[in-house]
Design a protein around this motif. Structure first.
Motif, PDB file in Angstrom:
ATOM      1  N   LYS A 156       0.885  -1.097   0.168  1.00 48.02           N
ATOM      2  CA  LYS A 156       0.086   0.061  -0.234  1.00 48.02           C
ATOM      3  C   LYS A 156       0.830   1.215   0.130  1.00 48.02           C
ATOM      4  O   LYS A 156       0.539   2.292  -0.716  1.00 48.02           O
ATOM      5  CB  LYS A 156      -0.675   0.006   1.182  1.00 48.02           C
ATOM      6  CG  LYS A 156      -2.010  -1.164   1.094  1.00 48.02           C
ATOM      7  CD  LYS A 156      -3.074  -0.733   2.066  1.00 48.02           C
ATOM      8  CE  LYS A 156      -4.286  -1.710   1.881  1.00 48.02           C
ATOM      9  NZ  LYS A 156      -3.729  -3.219   1.854  1.00 48.02           N
ATOM     10  N   ALA A 157       2.044   1.057   0.821  1.00 45.82           N
ATOM     11  CA  ALA A 157       3.009   2.212   0.699  1.00 45.82           C
ATOM     12  C   ALA A 157       4.445   1.612   0.622  1.00 45.82           C
ATOM     13  O   ALA A 157       4.427   0.290   0.984  1.00 45.82           O
ATOM     14  CB  ALA A 157       2.962   3.122   2.002  1.00 45.82           C
ATOM     15  N   HIS A 204       4.759  -3.602 -12.496  1.00 46.37           N
ATOM     16  CA  HIS A 204       3.732  -2.942 -11.972  1.00 46.37           C
ATOM     17  C   HIS A 204       3.300  -1.303 -12.018  1.00 46.37           C
ATOM     18  O   HIS A 204       2.344  -0.698 -11.952  1.00 46.37           O
ATOM     19  CB  HIS A 204       2.891  -3.413 -10.634  1.00 46.37           C
ATOM     20  CG  HIS A 204       3.133  -4.758 -10.449  1.00 46.37           C
ATOM     21  ND1 HIS A 204       4.538  -5.431  -9.778  1.00 46.37           N
ATOM     22  CD2 HIS A 204       2.677  -5.945 -10.622  1.00 46.37           C
ATOM     23  CE1 HIS A 204       4.467  -6.584  -9.617  1.00 46.37           C
ATOM     24  NE2 HIS A 204       3.349  -7.071 -10.482  1.00 46.37           N
ATOM     25  N   ASP A 205       4.624  -0.915 -12.103  1.00 47.42           N
ATOM     26  CA  ASP A 205       4.700   0.743 -11.879  1.00 47.42           C
ATOM     27  C   ASP A 205       4.103   1.229 -10.771  1.00 47.42           C
ATOM     28  O   ASP A 205       3.483   2.313 -10.770  1.00 47.42           O
ATOM     29  CB  ASP A 205       3.810   1.238 -13.320  1.00 47.42           C
ATOM     30  CG  ASP A 205       4.134   0.951 -14.496  1.00 47.42           C
ATOM     31  OD1 ASP A 205       5.586   0.808 -14.762  1.00 47.42           O
ATOM     32  OD2 ASP A 205       3.349   0.849 -15.248  1.00 47.42           O
ATOM     33  N   VAL A 206       4.443   0.618  -9.643  1.00 46.25           N
ATOM     34  CA  VAL A 206       4.009   0.905  -8.355  1.00 46.25           C
ATOM     35  C   VAL A 206       5.264   1.122  -7.526  1.00 46.25           C
ATOM     36  O   VAL A 206       6.405   0.511  -7.485  1.00 46.25           O
ATOM     37  CB  VAL A 206       3.049  -0.012  -7.710  1.00 46.25           C
ATOM     38  CG1 VAL A 206       2.832   0.097  -6.280  1.00 46.25           C
ATOM     39  CG2 VAL A 206       1.705  -0.051  -8.355  1.00 46.25           C
ATOM     40  N   THR A 239      13.576   5.750  -4.362  1.00 45.23           N
ATOM     41  CA  THR A 239      12.143   4.981  -4.443  1.00 45.23           C
ATOM     42  C   THR A 239      12.255   4.209  -5.719  1.00 45.23           C
ATOM     43  O   THR A 239      12.568   4.576  -6.797  1.00 45.23           O
ATOM     44  CB  THR A 239      10.961   6.159  -4.534  1.00 45.23           C
ATOM     45  OG1 THR A 239      11.004   7.032  -3.311  1.00 45.23           O
ATOM     46  CG2 THR A 239       9.821   5.357  -4.518  1.00 45.23           C
ATOM     47  N   ARG A 240      11.952   2.960  -5.217  1.00 44.07           N
ATOM     48  CA  ARG A 240      12.007   1.900  -6.446  1.00 44.07           C
ATOM     49  C   ARG A 240      10.547   1.499  -6.812  1.00 44.07           C
ATOM     50  O   ARG A 240       9.634   1.180  -6.018  1.00 44.07           O
ATOM     51  CB  ARG A 240      12.648   0.541  -5.917  1.00 44.07           C
ATOM     52  CG  ARG A 240      12.669  -0.663  -6.830  1.00 44.07           C
ATOM     53  CD  ARG A 240      13.241  -0.236  -8.247  1.00 44.07           C
ATOM     54  NE  ARG A 240      13.537  -1.476  -8.989  1.00 44.07           N
ATOM     55  CZ  ARG A 240      13.546  -1.314 -10.360  1.00 44.07           C
ATOM     56  NH1 ARG A 240      13.901  -0.201 -10.984  1.00 44.07           N
ATOM     57  NH2 ARG A 240      13.802  -2.403 -11.411  1.00 44.07           N
TER      58      ARG A 240
END
Ligand code: TXE
Length: 500
Positions: A12-13, A41-43, A35-36
């Motif tokens: 979720k985060a 999924h592009d998340v 941040t990876r």
């Protein structure tokens, strides 16, 4: 080729990690965070600190202090073995956690990563025995006045730079063996896939590894990796990655303290199929060898070299099997080919697919970039009628792109297989023992498979011939690599005086 997509359970985060210094996790504090974004999924999935040059100094100082006071190398092999065995047990207990973060950071298929982490447990178990059996030699044949002893001693502080294609596997092909030798470590994982290395550091600590023996610095190669390669107090550096950075590592070692180097670099590995092979097995092996890890694998079998009389039949079998390979969501248990790990790698692969067509090779199958509504995917591509002067035959593409070339004689097959700057791995498929052995003897490669491909275990060493690198990892060879040899001459009885 079929695509699959099932509901994902994505974080979720993003999970935030600290780096690992002297037995403790250190939060980012004022440092920048990387941040990876999950390539499948592009998340946003993880946030990892970008260490500074001062952090590298602190980590090396911690590893040096731990080495110098012998808190690890001074233990018996049995005590070191106990920590390695406990680590294996704790990896087993946290397997799903390691698998999950590795999958979302790398885009590798979940079932594949589970297999890799299982293999890593075996590495720790096997290396624990090696910690106990590592030994030197003695010379009792030097005459009555002399006894010779050869001991193996740990090299010291080892810098360990690893890539993004097998973040946990490549780490575990080294860490247990380095620790078995008695060395201490400063690891620098790829900035794209650092989480499993940080989890391993935590596990090692819990398993009883003394503080300072394992440290992890995170961040970009050009700053953090470079600082490690240039560090005066790093005694040995194990680097796995691109040939270009490998060259800069060699230069840095030469400019500073002549640190010992272990290098595992690129590969352009042949799959040589003779007419008498089991063609159905060979086709399966060839498809597996190029699709495994989306072809982002230093030992991928990327050049099929097949006897002309069976080339059409084998090509048809390969095409049929390629159509069934399941490309899709890395978190789907059924997926066989996941995402492309980095954007730069995706561009490289696509550029070679274009080059192959421009160079005049036949596009046998595959369409290249796939739109799955998320992430970054490339379906396997096969080029036929490929000649040795084409870039798709010569360059490491590091993606699911197979080339097919033909031969008529054993000599031609061997010449084509060896027509590369690299020498990491090779496979030969033949039911004729003479043919298989002659090919095995004459093809220059550090790892060889006969009637199979990409298999391995903790007992057998890995490493390359030619420009694929220096040294060997894993097995007893991998432990010995992190030792240096001391010869001790012991005079027996009264000295024969030089001064009368
Ligand atoms: O590798 P890099 P990349 C090959 C493959 C791929 C190409 C590029 O052909 O397409 O390399 O991949 C660290 N000093 N392989 O760009 O840059 C970096 O942070 C010290 C083959 O990702 O070599 C990472 O931890 N370290 C290979 C590691 O080096 C530096 C596996 C590898 O990154 C550094 C991966 C520097 N100046 C890629 N610059 C294999 N043999 O399996 C970067 N790094």
């Amino acid at each position: 080729m079929t695509s699959s997509s099932t509901p994902n359970t994505l974080p979720k985060a993003p999970r935030e990690f600290g780096f690992w210094l002297n037995g403790q996790s250190v939060d980012a504090g004022t440092r920048d965070l990387n941040t990876r974004i999950s390539p499948g999924h592009d998340v946003a999935v993880t946030r990892i600190p970008r260490c500074t040059a001062e952090d590298v100094d602190a980590a090396v100082a911690s590893a040096k202090a731990a080495f110098d006071d012998r808190r690890w190398s001074g233990l018996s092999g049995a005590d070191r073995a106990a920590v390695l065995l406990k680590t294996a047990e704790l990896i087993r207990a946290r397997m799903e956690e390691i698998v999950y973060w590795e999958v979302v950071e790398s885009g590798k298929p979940i079932s594949q990563v589970r297999g890799e982490v299982g293999g890593c447990i075996g590495m720790f178990e096997y290396a624990s025995g090696l910690a106990r059996s590592l030994h030197g030699d003695s010379f009792n044949n030097l005459g009555d006045g002399m006894f010779g002893i050869v001991t193996r001693e740990p090299v010291g502080v080892v810098g360990l730079i690893t890539p993004w294609n097998f973040p946990f596997l490549i780490l575990c092909e080294r860490v247990p063996y380095i620790l078995a030798s008695g060395c201490t470590i400063v690891a620098k994982p790829s900035e794209f896939t650092s989480s499993s290395t940080l989890i391993l550091a935590e596990i090692l600590s819990e398993a009883g590894l003394p503080d300072g023996v394992m440290n992890v610095v995170t961040g970009p190669g050009s700053t953090v990796g470079q600082a490690l390669t240039e560090h005066q107090h790093v005694d040995m550096l194990s680097f796995t990655g691109s040939t270009n950075v490998g060259r800069s590592v060699v230069n840095a070692a030469g400019k500073t303290n002549f640190k010992k180097l272990g290098l595992e670099l690129g590969g352009k590995n042949p799959q040589v199929v003779f007419a008498d092979a089991d063609l159905d097995d060979a086709a399966d092996g060839v498809v597996f060898g190029i699709c495994f890890n989306t072809g982002q694998c230093c030992v991928s079998g990327s050049r099929l070299i097949v006897e002309r009389s069976v080339a059409d039949k084998l090509t048809a079998l390969i095409k049929e099997k390629m159509a069934k390979v399941r490309v899709g969501d890395p978190l789907d248990e059924a997926t066989q080919v996941g995402a492309i790990t980095t954007d730069a790698q995706k561009q490289t692969i696509l550029s070679y697919i274009e080059k192959g067509q421009a160079e005049g090779a036949d596009l046998v199958c595959g369409q290249g970039a796939l739109d799955l509504g998320m992430g970054s995917y490339i379906g396997p591509v096969v080029f036929g009628n490929v000649s040795a002067d084409m870039s798709i035959f010569r360059d490491e593409i590091f993606g699911p792109v197979l080339t097919i070339s033909t031969f008529d004689t054993l000599e031609e097959a061997i010449a084509l297989a060896n027509d590369t700057d690299y020498g990491l791995a090779a496979s030969v498929w033949s039911k004729n023992i003479d043919t298989a052995l002659q090919a095995t003897r004459q093809i220059k490669a550090g790892r060889f498979w006969v009637n199979t491909t990409l298999s391995g275990g903790p007992e057998l060493p890995l490493g390359g011939f030619k420009q694929s690198g220096w040294g060997r990892e894993a097995g007893i060879y991998g432990v010995e690599e992190y030792t240096q040899i001391k010869s001790v001459h012991v005079e027996i009885g009264k000295r024969n005086h030089w001064v009368e």
